[in-house]
Design an enzyme around this catalytic site. Sequence first.
Site, PDB file in Angstrom:
ATOM      1  N   GLN A 150      21.620  31.623  -2.520  1.00  0.00           N
ATOM      2  CA  GLN A 150      20.706  31.198  -4.046  1.00  0.00           C
ATOM      3  C   GLN A 150      19.732  30.981  -3.551  1.00  0.00           C
ATOM      4  O   GLN A 150      19.309  30.331  -4.698  1.00  0.00           O
ATOM      5  CB  GLN A 150      21.951  31.529  -4.699  1.00  0.00           C
ATOM      6  CG  GLN A 150      22.698  32.923  -4.955  1.00  0.00           C
ATOM      7  CD  GLN A 150      23.981  32.961  -5.575  1.00  0.00           C
ATOM      8  OE1 GLN A 150      24.066  32.185  -6.835  1.00  0.00           O
ATOM      9  NE2 GLN A 150      24.555  34.210  -6.187  1.00  0.00           N
ATOM     10  N   ARG A 201      36.054  19.443 -24.534  1.00  0.00           N
ATOM     11  CA  ARG A 201      37.301  19.094 -23.878  1.00  0.00           C
ATOM     12  C   ARG A 201      38.009  17.670 -24.929  1.00  0.00           C
ATOM     13  O   ARG A 201      38.756  17.619 -25.054  1.00  0.00           O
ATOM     14  CB  ARG A 201      38.174  19.274 -22.423  1.00  0.00           C
ATOM     15  CG  ARG A 201      38.699  21.261 -22.596  1.00  0.00           C
ATOM     16  CD  ARG A 201      38.478  20.963 -20.635  1.00  0.00           C
ATOM     17  NE  ARG A 201      38.649  22.334 -20.864  1.00  0.00           N
ATOM     18  CZ  ARG A 201      38.997  23.162 -19.147  1.00  0.00           C
ATOM     19  NH1 ARG A 201      39.007  22.197 -18.164  1.00  0.00           N
ATOM     20  NH2 ARG A 201      38.925  24.491 -19.314  1.00  0.00           N
ATOM     21  N   GLN A 220      34.428  37.155 -16.392  1.00  0.00           N
ATOM     22  CA  GLN A 220      34.326  36.876 -17.520  1.00  0.00           C
ATOM     23  C   GLN A 220      33.773  36.101 -18.452  1.00  0.00           C
ATOM     24  O   GLN A 220      33.582  36.542 -19.542  1.00  0.00           O
ATOM     25  CB  GLN A 220      36.261  36.720 -17.509  1.00  0.00           C
ATOM     26  CG  GLN A 220      36.785  35.840 -16.709  1.00  0.00           C
ATOM     27  CD  GLN A 220      37.693  35.306 -17.347  1.00  0.00           C
ATOM     28  OE1 GLN A 220      38.777  35.701 -18.350  1.00  0.00           O
ATOM     29  NE2 GLN A 220      38.563  34.070 -16.600  1.00  0.00           N
ATOM     30  N   ILE A 221      33.670  34.762 -17.659  1.00  0.00           N
ATOM     31  CA  ILE A 221      32.164  33.655 -18.046  1.00  0.00           C
ATOM     32  C   ILE A 221      31.219  34.885 -18.714  1.00  0.00           C
ATOM     33  O   ILE A 221      30.986  34.514 -19.993  1.00  0.00           O
ATOM     34  CB  ILE A 221      32.177  33.079 -17.387  1.00  0.00           C
ATOM     35  CG1 ILE A 221      33.786  32.027 -17.471  1.00  0.00           C
ATOM     36  CG2 ILE A 221      31.058  31.864 -17.296  1.00  0.00           C
ATOM     37  CD1 ILE A 221      33.230  30.985 -16.275  1.00  0.00           C
ATOM     38  N   HIS A 236      34.362  18.137 -11.167  1.00  0.00           N
ATOM     39  CA  HIS A 236      34.722  19.048 -11.958  1.00  0.00           C
ATOM     40  C   HIS A 236      36.011  19.852 -11.661  1.00  0.00           C
ATOM     41  O   HIS A 236      35.974  20.139 -10.450  1.00  0.00           O
ATOM     42  CB  HIS A 236      33.852  20.167 -12.583  1.00  0.00           C
ATOM     43  CG  HIS A 236      34.775  21.362 -13.427  1.00  0.00           C
ATOM     44  ND1 HIS A 236      35.109  21.080 -14.154  1.00  0.00           N
ATOM     45  CD2 HIS A 236      34.595  22.299 -12.868  1.00  0.00           C
ATOM     46  CE1 HIS A 236      35.651  22.142 -14.829  1.00  0.00           C
ATOM     47  NE2 HIS A 236      35.376  23.048 -14.176  1.00  0.00           N
ATOM     48  N   ASP A 243      34.243  19.982 -19.447  1.00  0.00           N
ATOM     49  CA  ASP A 243      35.184  18.342 -20.010  1.00  0.00           C
ATOM     50  C   ASP A 243      35.208  17.342 -20.428  1.00  0.00           C
ATOM     51  O   ASP A 243      36.011  17.139 -21.505  1.00  0.00           O
ATOM     52  CB  ASP A 243      35.378  17.941 -17.954  1.00  0.00           C
ATOM     53  CG  ASP A 243      35.202  18.909 -17.202  1.00  0.00           C
ATOM     54  OD1 ASP A 243      36.314  19.815 -17.305  1.00  0.00           O
ATOM     55  OD2 ASP A 243      34.564  19.263 -16.410  1.00  0.00           O
ATOM     56  N   ARG A 262      39.413  31.233  -5.521  1.00  0.00           N
ATOM     57  CA  ARG A 262      40.237  31.538  -4.895  1.00  0.00           C
ATOM     58  C   ARG A 262      41.809  32.476  -3.699  1.00  0.00           C
ATOM     59  O   ARG A 262      41.969  32.929  -5.078  1.00  0.00           O
ATOM     60  CB  ARG A 262      41.290  29.481  -4.704  1.00  0.00           C
ATOM     61  CG  ARG A 262      41.463  29.039  -3.338  1.00  0.00           C
ATOM     62  CD  ARG A 262      42.650  28.135  -3.477  1.00  0.00           C
ATOM     63  NE  ARG A 262      41.899  27.365  -4.406  1.00  0.00           N
ATOM     64  CZ  ARG A 262      42.628  25.706  -3.582  1.00  0.00           C
ATOM     65  NH1 ARG A 262      43.704  25.864  -2.765  1.00  0.00           N
ATOM     66  NH2 ARG A 262      41.513  24.951  -4.081  1.00  0.00           N
ATOM     67  N   ALA A 294      26.919  37.724 -13.241  1.00  0.00           N
ATOM     68  CA  ALA A 294      27.111  38.186 -15.001  1.00  0.00           C
ATOM     69  C   ALA A 294      29.036  38.960 -15.346  1.00  0.00           C
ATOM     70  O   ALA A 294      28.450  39.526 -16.556  1.00  0.00           O
ATOM     71  CB  ALA A 294      25.578  38.470 -14.820  1.00  0.00           C
ATOM     72  N   ARG A 323      40.992  24.895   0.626  1.00  0.00           N
ATOM     73  CA  ARG A 323      40.122  24.406  -0.582  1.00  0.00           C
ATOM     74  C   ARG A 323      38.894  23.991   0.146  1.00  0.00           C
ATOM     75  O   ARG A 323      37.486  24.834   0.304  1.00  0.00           O
ATOM     76  CB  ARG A 323      40.634  23.385  -0.545  1.00  0.00           C
ATOM     77  CG  ARG A 323      39.723  22.737  -1.536  1.00  0.00           C
ATOM     78  CD  ARG A 323      39.779  20.939  -1.721  1.00  0.00           C
ATOM     79  NE  ARG A 323      38.790  20.450  -2.932  1.00  0.00           N
ATOM     80  CZ  ARG A 323      38.470  21.395  -4.507  1.00  0.00           C
ATOM     81  NH1 ARG A 323      38.827  21.639  -5.327  1.00  0.00           N
ATOM     82  NH2 ARG A 323      37.604  20.588  -5.345  1.00  0.00           N
TER      83      ARG A 323
HETATM   84  P1  NAX Z   1      35.290  36.439 -12.629  1.00  0.00           P
HETATM   85  O1  NAX Z   1      36.220  36.176 -11.385  1.00  0.00           O
HETATM   86  O2  NAX Z   1      35.747  36.770 -14.088  1.00  0.00           O
HETATM   87  O3  NAX Z   1      34.033  36.613 -12.249  1.00  0.00           O
HETATM   88  C1  NAX Z   1      32.732  35.852 -11.256  1.00  0.00           C
HETATM   89  C2  NAX Z   1      32.536  37.565 -11.105  1.00  0.00           C
HETATM   90  O4  NAX Z   1      31.416  36.843 -10.175  1.00  0.00           O
HETATM   91  C3  NAX Z   1      32.279  38.598 -10.563  1.00  0.00           C
HETATM   92  O5  NAX Z   1      31.789  39.108 -11.356  1.00  0.00           O
HETATM   93  C4  NAX Z   1      32.304  38.706  -9.234  1.00  0.00           C
HETATM   94  O6  NAX Z   1      32.137  40.101  -8.828  1.00  0.00           O
HETATM   95  C5  NAX Z   1      30.649  37.440  -9.576  1.00  0.00           C
HETATM   96  N1  NAX Z   1      30.110  37.326  -7.878  1.00  0.00           N
HETATM   97  C6  NAX Z   1      31.245  36.886  -7.034  1.00  0.00           C
HETATM   98  N2  NAX Z   1      30.289  36.576  -5.799  1.00  0.00           N
HETATM   99  C7  NAX Z   1      28.966  36.495  -6.472  1.00  0.00           C
HETATM  100  C8  NAX Z   1      27.011  36.805  -5.416  1.00  0.00           C
HETATM  101  N3  NAX Z   1      27.508  35.848  -4.234  1.00  0.00           N
HETATM  102  N4  NAX Z   1      26.443  36.748  -6.449  1.00  0.00           N
HETATM  103  C9  NAX Z   1      26.791  37.023  -7.772  1.00  0.00           C
HETATM  104  N5  NAX Z   1      27.670  37.034  -8.571  1.00  0.00           N
HETATM  105  C10 NAX Z   1      28.693  37.319  -7.561  1.00  0.00           C
HETATM  106  O7  NAX Z   1      35.098  34.276 -12.535  1.00  0.00           O
HETATM  107  P2  NAX Z   1      35.161  33.570 -14.150  1.00  0.00           P
HETATM  108  O8  NAX Z   1      36.148  33.591 -15.075  1.00  0.00           O
HETATM  109  O9  NAX Z   1      34.217  34.756 -15.277  1.00  0.00           O
HETATM  110  O10 NAX Z   1      34.120  32.406 -13.522  1.00  0.00           O
HETATM  111  C11 NAX Z   1      32.737  31.715 -12.488  1.00  0.00           C
HETATM  112  C12 NAX Z   1      33.148  31.128 -11.713  1.00  0.00           C
HETATM  113  O11 NAX Z   1      33.431  29.519 -13.013  1.00  0.00           O
HETATM  114  C13 NAX Z   1      34.293  30.508 -11.298  1.00  0.00           C
HETATM  115  O12 NAX Z   1      34.107  30.327 -10.128  1.00  0.00           O
HETATM  116  C14 NAX Z   1      35.274  29.607 -11.759  1.00  0.00           C
HETATM  117  O13 NAX Z   1      36.010  29.027 -11.039  1.00  0.00           O
HETATM  118  C15 NAX Z   1      34.586  29.041 -13.195  1.00  0.00           C
HETATM  119  N6  NAX Z   1      34.330  28.453 -13.646  1.00  0.00           N
HETATM  120  C16 NAX Z   1      33.818  26.701 -14.166  1.00  0.00           C
HETATM  121  C17 NAX Z   1      33.969  26.024 -14.686  1.00  0.00           C
HETATM  122  C18 NAX Z   1      33.750  24.816 -15.101  1.00  0.00           C
HETATM  123  O14 NAX Z   1      33.466  23.722 -15.537  1.00  0.00           O
HETATM  124  N7  NAX Z   1      32.307  24.182 -14.050  1.00  0.00           N
HETATM  125  C19 NAX Z   1      35.177  25.710 -16.340  1.00  0.00           C
HETATM  126  C20 NAX Z   1      35.045  27.693 -15.876  1.00  0.00           C
HETATM  127  C21 NAX Z   1      35.901  28.083 -14.211  1.00  0.00           C
HETATM  128  O15 NAX Z   1      36.398  28.053 -14.228  1.00  0.00           O
END
Ligand code: NAX
Length: 328
Positions: free
Chosen positions: A112, A162, A15-16, A187, A159, A92, A12, A98
């Site tokens: 989880q 988009r 950035q998302i 995805h 997607d 990554r 949470a 991968r």
């Molecule tokens: P960020 O790296 O900004 O945020 C991820 C957050 O998750 C971090 O704050 C981290 O501390 C936290 N985190 C890591 N392990 C955790 C755990 N075990 N329990 C709770 N929190 C944990 O990434 P962000 O840009 O927010 O993207 C989040 C994820 O969405 C990434 O895996 C990204 O690849 C994925 N995406 C998926 C998309 C989709 O269409 N399905 C598109 C956007 C994005 O690329």
Amino acid sequence: MSNVKRVAVTGAAGQIGYSLLPLIANGGIFGPNVKVQLQLLEVTPVLNALNGVRMELEDCAFPLLHGVVCTDDPKVAFKDADLCLLVGSKPRGPGMERKDLLQDNGKIFIGQGRAIAEAAGPDVRVVVVGNPCNTNCLIAMKNAKGVPAERFTAMTRLDQNRAKAQLALKAGAHWSDVKNVIIWGNHSNTQYPDWHHATIGGKAAAQAVNDDAWLQGPFLKTVQERGKAIIEARGKSSALSAAQAAVDHAKSLYTVHTAADSVALCVYSDGSYGTPEGIVSGFPCTTDGKGNWKIVPGLAMNEFSKQKAAITWKELLDEREMVKDLLG
Ligand code: NAX
């Protein structure tokens, strides 16, 4: 609290999350008459930053927001949750294969999944956003013993959005006029955005666009590689659009969508359309407004579509093979 929806969001403070939380707190998923409690999960070192996000949420004084829980314990985050948005995962790292990414993130989704089974509400729905989201979803589902598989979905809504935008821009239409673009498969950049059943302002998309070479080439490539293009332009991955797509995806579970306006969901495959069984793959779906979906039946797939779909289904099978020891 019975009239308050509990929404758990993992990652949470990422950035998302920063774009997603205000959308949820403003009624983006359950509408303008339903109160929400946010139950936010982060890893322990990030709890301080998460607390800052909580302070900002309070400072917004959202009328619908009735409570913010911040925790590093999945069982606390998922307690009695109506909806779990699993966004957090590890990016990554340099030199990481991968397979390593799948294994590392897979472990998060084992824990989880188990915590959801133990703590979440009886009618919980789970949406996986964190990548690789299809296979992470499969892992969470398989480890959430007692929670029906159909409660779990992964996100290809970004997607689909988009693809709608690209078709609209090309046809000189508005994206809200574009219906029924399908996202088959994973995805990832193997996904197959299928325009063959899409319409633009009620007209077949292929007719409205009138450029088959563009559809089969640049259109597909642009949608498949949009994530990379955003990173190149912004220096960071998609966040605002990903947050909106997560809200669109979750909202579509709680609103009615017919086959005339299907939604892109990744769900547990029953073998429809020749998709291998037992993977979480993108399908066109209808929803009943009560959290339930069905795969739209009976759509024709031509040779081009079959070939493109086979590539992305194969990738999902390979991913499943790489995490077979994590599937509960
Ligand atoms: P960020 O790296 O900004 O945020 C991820 C957050 O998750 C971090 O704050 C981290 O501390 C936290 N985190 C890591 N392990 C955790 C755990 N075990 N329990 C709770 N929190 C944990 O990434 P962000 O840009 O927010 O993207 C989040 C994820 O969405 C990434 O895996 C990204 O690849 C994925 N995406 C998926 C998309 C989709 O269409 N399905 C598109 C956007 C994005 O690329």
